[in-house]
Design a protein around this motif. Structure first.
Motif, PDB file in Angstrom:
ATOM      1  N   GLY A   1      57.352 -83.032  46.836  1.00 26.75           N
ATOM      2  CA  GLY A   1      56.490 -83.882  47.652  1.00 26.75           C
ATOM      3  C   GLY A   1      55.007 -83.610  47.462  1.00 26.75           C
ATOM      4  N   GLY A   2      54.651 -82.722  46.561  1.00 26.40           N
ATOM      5  CA  GLY A   2      53.240 -82.450  46.283  1.00 26.40           C
ATOM      6  C   GLY A   2      52.661 -81.287  47.050  1.00 26.40           C
ATOM      7  N   GLY A   3      53.494 -80.523  47.747  1.00 24.61           N
ATOM      8  CA  GLY A   3      53.009 -79.344  48.447  1.00 24.61           C
ATOM      9  C   GLY A   3      53.041 -78.117  47.556  1.00 24.61           C
ATOM     10  N   THR A   4      52.315 -77.079  47.960  1.00 21.25           N
ATOM     11  CA  THR A   4      52.292 -75.815  47.229  1.00 21.25           C
ATOM     12  C   THR A   4      53.038 -74.768  48.036  1.00 21.25           C
ATOM     13  OG1 THR A   4      50.153 -76.317  46.218  1.00 21.25           O
ATOM     14  CG2 THR A   4      50.822 -74.000  46.279  1.00 21.25           C
ATOM     15  N   VAL A   5      54.039 -74.162  47.426  1.00 23.98           N
ATOM     16  CA  VAL A   5      54.828 -73.139  48.103  1.00 23.98           C
ATOM     17  C   VAL A   5      54.176 -71.778  47.892  1.00 23.98           C
ATOM     18  CG1 VAL A   5      57.048 -71.929  48.093  1.00 23.98           C
ATOM     19  CG2 VAL A   5      56.981 -74.425  47.951  1.00 23.98           C
ATOM     20  N   VAL A   6      53.966 -71.077  48.993  1.00 22.76           N
ATOM     21  CA  VAL A   6      53.403 -69.727  48.950  1.00 22.76           C
ATOM     22  C   VAL A   6      54.509 -68.755  49.348  1.00 22.76           C
ATOM     23  CG1 VAL A   6      51.563 -68.226  49.749  1.00 22.76           C
ATOM     24  CG2 VAL A   6      51.192 -70.709  49.684  1.00 22.76           C
ATOM     25  N   PRO A   7      55.060 -67.994  48.408  1.00 25.97           N
ATOM     26  CA  PRO A   7      56.162 -67.080  48.735  1.00 25.97           C
ATOM     27  C   PRO A   7      55.666 -65.844  49.477  1.00 25.97           C
ATOM     28  CG  PRO A   7      55.598 -66.890  46.412  1.00 25.97           C
ATOM     29  CD  PRO A   7      54.723 -67.975  46.962  1.00 25.97           C
ATOM     30  N   LEU A   8      55.970 -65.777  50.756  1.00 24.25           N
ATOM     31  CA  LEU A   8      55.542 -64.670  51.596  1.00 24.25           C
ATOM     32  C   LEU A   8      56.674 -64.297  52.549  1.00 24.25           C
ATOM     33  CD1 LEU A   8      51.978 -65.952  52.596  1.00 24.25           C
ATOM     34  CD2 LEU A   8      52.454 -64.015  51.084  1.00 24.25           C
ATOM     35  N   ARG A   9      56.684 -63.049  52.964  1.00 28.31           N
ATOM     36  CA  ARG A   9      57.701 -62.631  53.934  1.00 28.31           C
ATOM     37  C   ARG A   9      57.532 -63.398  55.249  1.00 28.31           C
ATOM     38  NH1 ARG A   9      58.634 -56.396  55.545  1.00 28.31           N
ATOM     39  NH2 ARG A   9      60.381 -56.566  54.102  1.00 28.31           N
ATOM     40  N   ASP A  10      58.638 -63.805  55.811  1.00 31.03           N
ATOM     41  CA  ASP A  10      58.687 -64.418  57.132  1.00 31.03           C
ATOM     42  C   ASP A  10      57.854 -63.563  58.095  1.00 31.03           C
ATOM     43  OD1 ASP A  10      59.484 -64.957  59.792  1.00 31.03           O
ATOM     44  OD2 ASP A  10      61.537 -65.440  59.222  1.00 31.03           O
ATOM     45  N   PRO A  11      56.818 -64.140  58.725  1.00 30.37           N
ATOM     46  CA  PRO A  11      55.916 -63.328  59.552  1.00 30.37           C
ATOM     47  C   PRO A  11      56.535 -62.829  60.849  1.00 30.37           C
ATOM     48  CG  PRO A  11      55.386 -65.657  59.777  1.00 30.37           C
ATOM     49  CD  PRO A  11      56.413 -65.557  58.679  1.00 30.37           C
ATOM     50  N   THR A  12      57.740 -63.289  61.186  1.00 23.81           N
ATOM     51  CA  THR A  12      58.382 -62.798  62.402  1.00 23.81           C
ATOM     52  C   THR A  12      59.277 -61.591  62.147  1.00 23.81           C
ATOM     53  OG1 THR A  12      60.424 -64.119  62.297  1.00 23.81           O
ATOM     54  CG2 THR A  12      58.468 -65.204  63.195  1.00 23.81           C
ATOM     55  N   VAL A  13      59.525 -61.280  60.886  1.00 26.71           N
ATOM     56  CA  VAL A  13      60.533 -60.260  60.560  1.00 26.71           C
ATOM     57  C   VAL A  13      60.172 -58.889  61.131  1.00 26.71           C
ATOM     58  CG1 VAL A  13      61.482 -58.912  58.647  1.00 26.71           C
ATOM     59  CG2 VAL A  13      61.566 -61.397  58.568  1.00 26.71           C
ATOM     60  N   ILE A  14      58.969 -58.416  60.857  1.00 28.18           N
ATOM     61  CA  ILE A  14      58.584 -57.085  61.329  1.00 28.18           C
ATOM     62  C   ILE A  14      58.393 -57.064  62.846  1.00 28.18           C
ATOM     63  CG2 ILE A  14      56.818 -55.298  61.233  1.00 28.18           C
ATOM     64  CD1 ILE A  14      58.710 -55.291  58.860  1.00 28.18           C
TER      65      ILE A  14
END
Length: 600
Positions: A284-297
């Motif tokens: 769809g034209g978005g940019t995926v930024v691979p980052l850890r789920d911010p709720t995990v820690i």
């Protein structure tokens, strides 16, 4: 022809209709969950395997099921060796096996809603090396041949009150918004069900034993969120709780919504999201930024309210377990009890607390040879009578509004052998070594794992599972990212430092195939430790679980004075904490089982 042989044949016919030369069937759902709803139990339906982790690969002339060391015995009991090869992981990965068995030109299907992008890349590369291709399917071929496949649960959402959560959803969403700003991202997609439940302070009933709801969430940089969930799950109370800052959409609208991120940076945890999500965003034209789920820690680091809640849950759960341990010690030697009847009795004691929401997992109620199967699942067909001369192992837990418990105890039915006492005491020594560990900040669970194994190693023994896993706060009984395990153990992931506030299990074991199994499990809370004269920031463990450890299985001659002091202090603490919750003969039994043990 058996039912499962017929299903395998039907799948091969379906693959031919879909012009596929193979298909991969993982045990997970669209959220990369460990525990899944009945509708997603494709592996069990196809093979008969009842474990909680595994993958199957079906090719035209051969099929393989991939399991780790926890299920080496179980898979052979439940799955036909005439139809399936048994392959151990991590020694052989699914991708590597495909690369060695797929034919040149083969089209191997996969469901992009059931695999991570990393797995897709790995399998694609392995197949390309032999001239084969990995092909996404529009229709899962297992679903196409599963005539009575259960529908997804329609259980209602419920509010998880701040009195138990310790933080408001608004506060949690604001923290995620700040994180998005730091990462220069416009939004984060949350696919892990536990993350959504924690972030929004809601719970559900869509997965057996885990209080989560099938849903997706998108959190935006302004702190608002979009929740995608089946409309029938919503209640007025949940809608009022979520407020105007959380927009609610039909879960079926999630996939189409992924095409609406054109020109935006969207954070996604690559380990907790299926491949279909980033692929749709990029399309769809978005940019995926691979980052850890911010709720995990933040989810793993329990706040003071959650810590206090778990202590309260451990207290009532320990009293229920103690009542059961007395009951089984009296009733099992009489005969007439089975693995199923014992598990039902323990659940009865837990339900008598009046506040049990659910079990935290199906109890591993295992006697004799079944105890040697670490993740044994008792059924009507497999349930054995509990006989004198055996060891009975019970691994169980409860879900309460204020905490999730997980505890394992072993009871000798009659007089244990010298070997049983030796093995049990070595497991206990390892358990104590981990419980008393003090370590600098930055230490990982992998670095501590050997402490629990050393007494077994010294006798040429070991166990084929991790020593400890994270535990949620009225959430999943298995919670990442931290664990205590060998680095090579399946699911270990990158080495994760232990942090104050994390709750982990301490469960070394020993298993003698065909005879018995031993495991001693308590839950531990990571806490800061102040050491006089010390220079580094140190951590240690508070033992949360409160229940007697069977004294008849202990050989005091194998314990050091320090180990014996820990055991006696632990039992004194158990007796003091639980004695007010028990009465009469149950209380007398507790005090006798927790009396000090002297050096041999």
């Amino acid at each position: 022809m058996s039912t499962y042989t017929a299903r395998l044949a039907a799948l091969r016919d379906q693959l031919a209709r879909q012009q596929l030369d193979g298909f991969v069937v993982p045990l997970t759902d669209e959220h990369m969950s460990e525990y899944v709803g009945a509708y997603a139990q494709r592996l069990a339906w196809l093979t008969g395997f009842q474990g909680s982790a595994g993958t199957a690969v079906v090719l035209p002339a051969e099929a393989a099921i991939f399991i780790d060391g926890r299920y080496t015995l179980q898979v052979r009991e439940q799955v036909s060796a005439d139809d399936w090869q048994f392959v151990g992981v991590p020694d052989t990965s699914v991708a590597d096996w495909l690369g060695g068995h797929a034919a040149h030109g083969a089209r191997i299907g996969y469901d992009a809603w059931l695999h991570t992008r990393a797995w897709v890349d790995e399998a694609t590369h392995a197949l390309a090396a032999v001239g084969a291709t990995l092909v996404p399917v529009d229709t899962n071929p297992v679903d196409a041949i599963w005539p009575d496949r259960p529908a997804p649960s329609d259980a209602k959402l419920a509010v998880h009150d701040e009195v138990h959560a310790g933080r408001s959803s608004a506060d949690k969403r604001a923290a995620v918004a700040d994180w998005l700003t730091e990462q220069k991202a416009d939004a984060v997609v949350l696919a892990a069900l536990e993350s959504i439940a924690w972030l929004l302070n809601v719970r559900g009933g869509d997965v057996s034993r885990t209080p989560v709801a099938l849903s997706y969430a998108v959190v935006n940089a302004d702190g608002t969120a979009d929740l995608y969930v089946a409309p029938e799950k919503m209640t007025d109370a949940v809608a009022q709780h979520l407020g105007n800052a959380v927009r609610v959409h039909d879960r079926r609208d999630f996939a189409p919504a992924l095409s609406q991120f054109a020109g935006k940076r969207v954070a996604i945890d690559p380990t907790l999201s299926v491949a279909a999500i980033p692929l749709a965003i990029e399309a769809g034209g978005g940019t995926v930024v691979p980052l850890r789920d911010p709720t995990v820690i933040p989810r793993a680091r329990k706040n003071p309210v959650e810590q206090a809640g778990h202590r309260a849950a451990s207290l009532r759960d320990g009293a229920a377990l103690t009542r059961f341990l007395r009951w089984i010690s009296i009733e099992a030697p009489k005969g007439g009890q089975t693995e199923l009847s014992a598990a039902a009795k323990l659940e009865e004691f837990r339900r008598a607390t009046g506040v049990l929401k659910d079990l935290s997992f199906d109890a591993i109620s295992a006697t004799g040879p079944h105890g040697a199967i670490p993740h044994y699942h008792v059924t009507e067909e497999s349930s054995l009578p509990i006989r004198p001369g055996e060891l009975y192992l019970i691994d169980s837990g409860g879900q309460y509004d204020d905490g999730t418990t997980d505890v394992t105890r072993v009871v000798p039915i009659g007089t244990p052998t010298a070997e049983m006492r030796d093995r049990f005491t070595r497991v206990l020594k390892g358990h104590i070594a981990l419980a008393t560990a003090v370590f600098p900040r930055g230490t990982t669970g992998a670095q501590l794992d050997a402490l629990a194994r050393l007494p077994l190693w010294q006798a040429g023994l070991d166990f084929a599972h991790g020593t400890g896993h994270g535990v949620g706060s009225y959430l999943s009984v298995h919670e990442g990212p931290a664990r205590i395990a060998k680095p090579s153990y399946p699911g270990s992931g990158p080495a994760e430092p232990l942090l104050a506030g994390m709750i982990l299990s301490n469960e070394p074991g020993y298993y003698k195939a065909g005879e018995y199994g031993i495991r001693i499990e308590n839950l531990l809370l990571v806490e800061e430790r102040s050491i006089a004269g010390g220079e580094a920031v140190m951590l240690g463990f508070e033992t949360l679980t409160l229940a007697p450890i069977d004294r008849d299985l202990i050989d005091p001659a194998l314990l050091s004075s320090d180990e014996l002091s820990w055991l006696n202090a632990y039992h004194a603490r158990v007796a003091a904490a639980l004695s007010d919750l028990l009465a009469g003969e149950e209380r007398d039994w507790l005090l006798a089982r927790c009396a000090p043990i002297g050096l041999a």
